[in-house]
Enzyme design. Structure first.
Site: not given
Length: 293
Positions: A11, A89-90, A114, A238
């Site tokens: 993101q 992350s993502l 998520r 995470q």
């Protein structure tokens, strides 16, 4: 052969119009169409929305995953394959897809849930610090409850996450060249995401993980692994754990990696990695045109 790592942005790398140069490719259109019934909305429509709908967390995460997955498929169709993968992350979900840990649809279902949970996490805030005193930051974080180091990107760029009061306390006590309060709905990658992580776990548990075809360097643990149980456990941690990207960057040369390809829109990760590992060859595959360059 030059050892190569594929890395996937998360993101913040999204942009209006991303992936729309892929629409003329039948294999890309098939993926866009495959995603629509799972999501209940069109990635193509969201990415073309001029009101920047793609920057709303609910849409950002699935859109990035779909576009990055298409680029992975196109790279593999050209006979290219990584020796290692990692995602910010993502982006770790795209990395796991690239490594064959789960299929496109399973990954998208995970991302959809998520994104919903993270979008509804309204408590907390995040802020980026650039050009800061790391020992000073570590001291202030150690004595300030309710805030943690969420993204350790490189020596001069981090993101902190926590309650608004705690984050503001750190910003007032740590000297930095620049601090930026992020336009994020919650305190991602912090203990404040524990409820969201708990709700996400049954969804994660329902998806079977296969052994990775190439080692994956995870956000919460940069040690390469192909073990499906290890990779699922790391993904489980995470949402509340820190993104240890600086350590991932440092680990790549230790594994003999000489070339890093950022697969996805923008050039955020190559910019971050360049500061940590200036000797690595860095490339970007964010558009169809990049595939033939």
């Amino acid at each position: 052969m030059t050892k190569t790592a594929w890395v996937f942005p998360g993101q913040g790398s999204q942009a209006i119009g991303m992936g729309m140069d892929l629409l003329e490719l039948p294999e890309a259109m098939a993926k866009f169409e495959q995603a629509e019934p799972i999501l209940g909305w069109s990635v193509i429509e969201v990415c073309q929305n001029q009101d920047d709908k793609v920057s709303h967390t609910l849409y950002t995460q699935p859109c990035l995953y779909v576009v990055e997955s298409i680029l992975v498929d196109l790279l593999k169709a050209k006979g290219q394959h990584p020796d290692y993968v990692a995602g910010h992350s993502l982006g770790e979900y795209s990395a796991l897809y690239a490594a064959g840990v789960f299929g496109f649809e399973d990954g998208l279902r995970l991302i959809k849930r998520r994104a919903e949970l993270m979008d509804s996490a309204s408590d907390g805030m995040m802020a980026a610090l650039l050009g800061f005193d790391r020992p000073q930051l570590e001291r202030v974080l150690a004595k300030t409850s309710g805030v943690v180091l969420a993204n350790d990107n490189n020596a001069g760029q981090v993101v902190i996450s926590g309650t608004p009061e705690a984050v503001e306390t750190v910003l007032t006590q740590v000297t930095s060249k620049r601090s930026i309060r992020l336009n994020i709905s919650g305190a991602f990658h912090s203990p404040l995401m524990a409820d969201a992580a708990t709700q996400f776990k049954p969804v994660l548990d329902s998806v079977p993980f296969a052994a990775a075809q190439v080692p994956v360097l995870s956000n919460v643990d940069p040690t390469p692994s192909t073990d499906p149980a290890v990779l699922k456990d790391r993904l489980d941690r995470q949402m509340t754990g820190a993104v240890r990207w600086r350590e991932i960057s440092l680990q790549l040369p230790q594994e003999g990696v000489k070339r890093v390809v950022e697969v996805g829109p923008g050039k955020v990760l190559t910019g971050i990695i360049k500061r940590t590992c200036p000797d690595l060859m860095l490339e970007n595959i964010g558009r169809f045109a990049d595939l033939s360059s």
